[in-house]
Design an enzyme around this catalytic site. Structure first.
Site, PDB file in Angstrom:
ATOM      1  CB  CYS A 171      -0.084  -6.972  -6.397  1.00 42.65           C
ATOM      2  SG  CYS A 171       0.709  -5.379  -6.549  1.00 42.65           S
ATOM      3  N   GLY A 222      -1.453 -11.800  -3.272  1.00 47.31           N
ATOM      4  CA  GLY A 222      -2.618 -11.414  -4.069  1.00 47.31           C
ATOM      5  C   GLY A 222      -3.245 -12.630  -4.699  1.00 47.31           C
ATOM      6  CG  ASN A 233       3.673  -4.609  -3.857  1.00 44.75           C
ATOM      7  OD1 ASN A 233       4.632  -4.817  -3.140  1.00 44.75           O
ATOM      8  ND2 ASN A 233       2.438  -4.591  -3.389  1.00 44.75           N
ATOM      9  N   GLY A 234       1.663  -1.818  -4.480  1.00 43.93           N
ATOM     10  CA  GLY A 234       1.564  -0.671  -3.585  1.00 43.93           C
ATOM     11  C   GLY A 234       0.357   0.187  -3.909  1.00 43.93           C
ATOM     12  CE1 TYR A 246      -2.394 -12.459   7.810  1.00 40.48           C
ATOM     13  CE2 TYR A 246      -2.351 -10.896   6.001  1.00 40.48           C
ATOM     14  CZ  TYR A 246      -2.896 -12.014   6.604  1.00 40.48           C
ATOM     15  OH  TYR A 246      -3.921 -12.676   5.998  1.00 40.48           O
ATOM     16  CB  SER A 256      -0.733 -15.367   9.722  1.00 39.95           C
ATOM     17  OG  SER A 256      -1.999 -15.268  10.347  1.00 39.95           O
ATOM     18  CG  ASP A 271      -4.955 -14.044  14.711  1.00 44.96           C
ATOM     19  OD1 ASP A 271      -4.157 -14.362  13.805  1.00 44.96           O
ATOM     20  OD2 ASP A 271      -6.164 -13.907  14.534  1.00 44.96           O
TER      21      ASP A 271
END
Length: 491
Positions: free
Chosen positions: A18, A44, A119-120, A259, A300, A362
């Site tokens: 998140c 998220g 978050n986490g 990423y 990405s 990638d």
């Protein structure tokens, strides 16, 4: 925690749990928060929520879906009035994806209302939850975030800030928290700084956010990163910084650079875009190959592909075009349709690929299932050779700090040699950035094996904290269950 969300076996995308956001004493705080969450949507996309306080009452809305779909319209500030608000975007890695797990979570405690966004991932969630349930606690969700509310409620400290310190001293893992009380906005970052959190300024008013791109979205100025192990208390009297926990050496998550963070964000003082370009340049030096062009797997892989092309002297081309309008609920009922699913997101640019020796860049390779489909698609578009390069090292170990990463037996690089991976992915050659190359791109100096500068266990197996829940599940824990846990436990 009931385990990660069940996904289709072919799903090869990495997802972070998140993003969090909070503002204090700002006009139309819910609308500002919605804008901040929109900038954090990449962290998220499953659900989102906002909790606002108008000086007398809390108002909360939590929805499945994306921010732009649910927090829109002129009535938003009527539905969520107040000058104080926090928000959350979610992809569930712990506790499942049900509506009851959407954040921010809210509780009326003895000291007043508290809204919390997290978050986490807590690596001792199961232990704490079992203990609390055994003591009579009643949980309304299966999210690890609710544990923190229960710990706050059970603290015997008089002040709200002391209750937070008391609660956070018992949790382990990687986390960034924002909480809203009837008088304060509180931000906390875990003692190793695994998950990011920044402080901004919006016309003299404090802002907390997971990334600087959220500050840019609302026109706020970046002030600084919240430091590892730091708690900031924002009130009418200003911003107070506390360091209630013993100091540890910071180890932020390196996957933020690989990423998760948006390319236009600055994380721990480093431009994500520039780091990714350097990763691509170093990748070219380590794994260069004769070819006609370099193409990213968008989006990405774009910055790393630019760096690879610049370093190698090969042309940068968009050999794959990404469709940004793929519906989240697309149903793939048969294997044949599932095989075509990758084309909904990525389409080959035949005019660029046909007859060419192509280097595909990638950001990372996880299971390899999506990568193989993309390689086949590029070959079907007429590419003469396909050389696949990963701008990160091989992913060998799962994550327990908020990344929905598969178990080790499903990670391609953990179960196959380079030659076997090359055959599986159906490429002419395959190459990965080295761990040393990654640290070089971060301009962090050589990796210190005794105390690495980053959390990099997915590549090295060097977990920065104890994994209590996993140890208990595997029968390896020697804890008697009777002591207060501490985050100060080395791996």
């Amino acid at each position: 925690m009931t385990g990660p969300v069940q996904r289709h076996p072919d799903d090869d995308a990495l997802r972070l749990e998140c993003g969090v956001f909070g503002v204090f004493d700002v006009r139309d705080a819910a609308a500002v928060t919605a804008l901040g969450l929109h900038a954090l949507q990449h962290r998220g996309q499953e659900a989102c929520g906002i909790a606002a306080f108008d000086g007398a009452n809390f108002h909360t809305e939590r929805h499945a879906g994306q921010v732009g779909d649910v927090f829109t319209g002129p009535d938003l500030v009527t539905r969520l009035p107040g000058q104080y608000a926090i928000g959350h975007t979610r992809y569930s890695t712990a506790g499942g994806s049900g509506a009851r797990n959407i954040q921010p979570m809210f509780a009326d405690l003895e000291a007043g209302g508290v809204a919390l966004a997290h978050n986490g991932n807590l690596t001792n969630f199961r232990y704490l939850r079992d203990r609390l349930v055994g003591e009579g606690a009643i949980f309304q969700s299966t999210s690890d975030s609710e544990v923190i509310l229960h710990l706050l409620a059970r603290s015997r400290k008089a002040r709200v800030v002391d209750r937070f310190i008391d609660a956070i001293a018992q949790i382990e893992g990687g986390y960034a928290l924002v909480a809203l009380t009837n008088k304060k906005l509180i931000g906390v970052r875990d003692p190793l700084g695994i998950r990011p959190l920044v402080l901004g300024d919006l016309a003299g008013k404090p802002v907390l956010a997971s990334e600087t791109c959220a500050l840019d979205m609302i026109g706020a100025k970046f002030i600084r990163d919240i430091e590892h192990g730091e708690m900031v208390i924002i009130s009418d009297t200003g911003v107070e910084s506390l360091r209630p926990f013993p100091a540890l050496r910071a180890r932020p998550c390196v996957f933020e650079y690989v990423y998760f963070a948006r390319p236009d964000s600055v994380v721990n003082g480093r431009s994500v875009y520039e780091v990714r370009k350097r990763m691509g340049a170093r990748l070219a030096r380590e794994t260069g190959v004769e070819a006609d062009l370099v193409s990213p797997v968008p989006d990405s892989g774009v910055p790393a592909a630019i760096g690879f092309a610049q370093e190698s002297g090969l042309p940068f081309e968009m050999g794959i075009i990404r469709n940004h309008y793929v519906g989240r609920t697309f149903i793939q009922p048969t294997q044949g349709v599932r095989e075509l699913g990758v084309r909904m997101k990525h389409s080959p640019n035949r005019a660029v690929l046909e007859g060419k020796r192509v280097v595909l860049i990638d950001d990372s390779i996880v299971r390899g299932t999506t990568s193989r489909k993309i390689v086949r698609m590029v070959r079907e578009a007429g590419a003469k050779e396909v050389h696949l390069r990963s701008a990160s090292p091989p992913i060998l170990w799962p994550d327990f700090y908020g990344i929905d990463m598969p178990d080790r037996d499903k990670l391609l690089a953990a179960n196959k040699t380079l030659a076997e991976m090359t055959r599986f992915l159906e490429v002419d050659t395959l190459g990965f950035l080295s761990v040393d190359g990654l640290y070089d791109a971060l301009e962090a100096g050589p990796r210190d094996p005794a105390c690495p500068q980053f959390t990099d266990h997915y590549f090295t197996g060097d977990y920065p904290t104890r994994l209590l829940d996993r140890e208990i599940a595997e029968g390896r824990d020697d804890d008697d269950g009777g002591r207060q846990l501490s985050f100060l436990v080395s791996a």
